[in-house]
Scaffold this motif. Sequence first.
Motif, short mmCIF file in Angstrom:
data_model
loop_
_atom_site.label_atom_id
_atom_site.label_comp_id
_atom_site.label_asym_id
_atom_site.label_seq_id
_atom_site.Cartn_x
_atom_site.Cartn_y
_atom_site.Cartn_z
N SER A 114 0.73 -1.23 0.09
CA SER A 114 0.11 -0.08 0.06
C SER A 114 1.04 1.16 0.02
N ARG A 115 0.77 2.01 -1.09
CA ARG A 115 1.42 3.11 -1.25
C ARG A 115 1.26 4.16 -0.03
N ALA A 116 -0.24 4.51 0.15
CA ALA A 116 -0.56 5.44 1.26
C ALA A 116 -0.06 5.04 2.56
N ALA A 122 6.24 6.37 7.08
CA ALA A 122 7.29 6.86 6.96
C ALA A 122 7.13 8.37 7.72
N LEU A 123 6.07 9.16 7.44
CA LEU A 123 6.02 10.40 8.10
C LEU A 123 5.83 10.27 9.50
N ALA A 124 5.09 9.36 10.24
CA ALA A 124 5.11 8.96 11.59
C ALA A 124 6.38 8.80 12.00
N GLN A 125 7.40 7.99 11.44
CA GLN A 125 8.71 7.70 11.64
C GLN A 125 9.59 8.84 11.79
N GLN A 126 9.35 9.85 10.98
CA GLN A 126 10.06 11.01 10.80
C GLN A 126 9.72 11.87 12.00
N GLU A 127 8.32 11.88 12.29
CA GLU A 127 7.78 12.68 13.57
C GLU A 127 8.37 12.11 14.87
N LEU A 128 8.59 11.10 14.96
CA LEU A 128 9.49 10.50 16.09
C LEU A 128 10.78 10.65 16.06
N GLU A 129 11.38 11.22 15.13
CA GLU A 129 12.87 11.44 14.72
C GLU A 129 13.67 10.23 14.91
N LEU A 130 12.78 9.04 14.21
CA LEU A 130 13.39 7.71 13.99
C LEU A 130 13.84 7.89 12.35
N ALA A 136 14.31 4.14 5.65
CA ALA A 136 14.29 2.66 5.11
C ALA A 136 12.93 2.57 4.49
N THR A 137 11.98 3.21 5.25
CA THR A 137 10.52 2.89 4.67
C THR A 137 10.40 3.69 3.30
N PHE A 138 10.97 5.11 3.44
CA PHE A 138 10.86 5.74 2.08
C PHE A 138 11.47 4.96 0.98
N SER A 139 12.42 4.29 1.10
CA SER A 139 13.14 3.48 0.28
C SER A 139 12.23 2.38 -0.50
N ILE A 140 11.52 1.70 0.59
CA ILE A 140 10.64 0.52 0.31
C ILE A 140 9.38 1.46 -0.55
N LEU A 141 9.01 2.55 -0.11
CA LEU A 141 7.91 3.23 -0.96
C LEU A 141 8.42 3.56 -2.48
N LEU A 142 9.60 3.97 -2.44
CA LEU A 142 9.92 4.69 -3.66
C LEU A 142 10.47 3.48 -4.79
N SER A 143 10.75 2.30 -4.30
CA SER A 143 11.33 1.40 -5.00
C SER A 143 10.09 0.80 -5.62
N TYR A 145 7.15 2.40 -5.99
CA TYR A 145 6.31 3.56 -6.61
C TYR A 145 7.35 4.57 -7.01
N PRO A 146 8.25 4.31 -7.98
CA PRO A 146 9.16 5.41 -8.44
C PRO A 146 8.58 6.59 -9.05
N GLY A 147 7.19 6.77 -9.45
CA GLY A 147 6.56 7.83 -9.68
C GLY A 147 5.77 8.49 -9.10
N PHE A 148 6.20 8.19 -7.66
CA PHE A 148 5.43 9.06 -6.54
C PHE A 148 6.21 10.27 -5.83
N ASP A 149 5.65 11.30 -6.78
CA ASP A 149 6.55 12.66 -6.35
C ASP A 149 6.55 13.07 -4.86
N ASN A 150 5.19 12.75 -4.24
CA ASN A 150 5.21 13.34 -2.97
C ASN A 150 6.16 12.48 -1.91
N GLY A 151 6.34 11.26 -2.61
CA GLY A 151 7.35 10.29 -1.78
C GLY A 151 8.63 10.94 -1.66
N TYR A 152 9.10 11.45 -2.93
CA TYR A 152 10.49 12.30 -3.08
C TYR A 152 10.45 13.49 -2.15
#
Length: 658
Positions: A114-116, A122-130, A136-143, A145-152
């Motif tokens: 699930s892209r969403a 990833a946003l939640a982990q970032q919020e906790l400064e993890l 790592a979650t962003f890497s899984i996401l973008l691998s 969904y390489p066309g997901f601009d908001n992910g980048y």
Amino acid sequence: MAAAVSARAQVNAEQMVRVGQNALYFEDYVLSIQYFNRAIQAKPYLAQPYFLRAIAKLNLEDYRGAEADAAEAIERNPFIADAYEVRGVARQNLGNVRHAIEDYDHALSLAPRSRAILFNKALAQQELELADSADATFSILLSSYPGFDNGYIGRARLRLEQLADTAGATADIEKALELNKSAPNAYILRAAINQNNPAEAEADISEAIKLLPREAGLYVNRAYLRYHLDDFGGAMADYDYALTLDPRNTAAIYNRGLLRMESRDNDKAIEDFSRVLEADPDDYRALYNRSLLYREKRDFDNALDDINRLIEGMPDIPEPLYLRSDILRQSGKMGQAEKDYNKAMALAKALTEKETKTAMPGSVGNGEPGKSNSDFSDEAVSRRFASLRKAENSIDLDREFNNKSIRGRVQDRDMRIETEPMFVLSFYSAPTELRQSTAYMREIEQINDTRVLAAALQLLPNPPASDEETANRHFRSIERATHFLATHQPRAIDYFSRAMDYYTVRDYQQAVDDLSRAIALTPDFALAYFARGIARFNLRQSGGSGNLTAPGTPADTRAELREMLADFDTASRLSPHSPYPVYNKGVALASAGDFTAALACFNKALDLKPDFGEAYYNRGCVFFQLGNSERGAADLSKAGELGVVPSYNLLKRMKIQR
């Protein structure tokens, strides 16, 4: 008998859920909740109405209610991945981020790609400064969904704020803009990276403003950059406009006060600093600057009041004491002035430059490099306390949802060309500055003159959503009409009246049925054909497809499309001077992908009403779909001139994407 009652309850619950979904799709969240309440009363063990009610509450920012309803749905059916997702988003908004991540993980165990959900996690982990986990979650996401601009963009912000990887952040921003040049957050982030190059940063903020023209903070930040580019006039204009958008934006008020102070417009500068202090009486920099201005005006009493409050709050900083010493000296109180001066000198000697910076939180600079604290000229002191403020760069990466029904059409982030909606019949209107009245149709005026309906009908493209009181009023009206029809000889107008009640509460199938009964009794009832075409369109739209299906679909779907178009054709034949039936037919055809037929409809609508802004807008969209950008741009320009505001945003987008 019990079995019959049970069957009826089941039918009622299913119907309430179906109609509630209609309302949810059209973003009528309060109304949808009323239907889900009824479904829950009929069948409290069903998971779906709790889940859908959670979605509605989430959109109304009732996060606790959404969390509770999602939990109820999960208790009844622990295999609904979307329910964990909704609860996770609700918990994240409530600050319960660790439990939100647990929900996202559970949802991912049911829907691993699930892209969403990956994005939200990833946003939640970032919020906790993890940071490493988020990366790592962003890497899984973008691998995946390489066309997901908001992910980048999300990963760029992570790299910039937590991983100190400016090069990686820049690369992600460039990739996002390569995928979508209409991504305002990418421009905002790139401006933050280029803050030491004000010209480049100003250009990026200007691009973001074109895409988010009502975001006051962007104007504040562009003004900050323009000030550093010595464009004082442009900076002042930006502060003024930011305050028309957000009159309480203290950063804009404070900075405008500084510019006015710099240009010796002292009275207006005092007004600005006073407004800041109304919002925050302990704003030390505003107190200091207003005290300077009062001293300049030789209003020593007010100057002393301000500087005394500042010294009381910051007793260990030398600058306020120097200013009070000077105010006292100018007002003839030499002994007190000397005491303050000596104390300020002692503090200055005891403080290093670094400690002085730390003691003035939020200050952009405490003097020039290489200068010691012995520089206590008015200019140097003012520089320490009169620093321009930047608004928070709100890179608002909205949490996304896997199930598009969660946010209706507003969650569709694709940069597609969308037409303006149909004109519909409604008992309610929401006039704006650009649309002071509803549209005119002779048949509506005639039916209103009979005063048979409970309220006057109106014709408009965007009726307001129903509140709870309005919905309940129409439910009661349906009950009364049903009783009346059961005990009296039905007339076409009676069925039409009840159909309008059903339409108002988004029960489109019942509205279609009643309008068909009205037409059977009065075959030349133009308004009934018009209303039935609208109801059929909305019934198809809310049925899960999101679009009418183009030719080549199954026979039953093509038949539904033909019936709808036939209704608008009949309404046009019976009301040949009205542009609205043929306009609505054009909207239906455009939604079905038949752009050439839609073009003919919008042409005819404009023949009947040459100042029809929505028809120009939709014809422009159709021209773009057909590849005729020149005609499309001309129509959008005309539509904007006639008050269709989205024209300008679409013109900008199409210019970027060509």
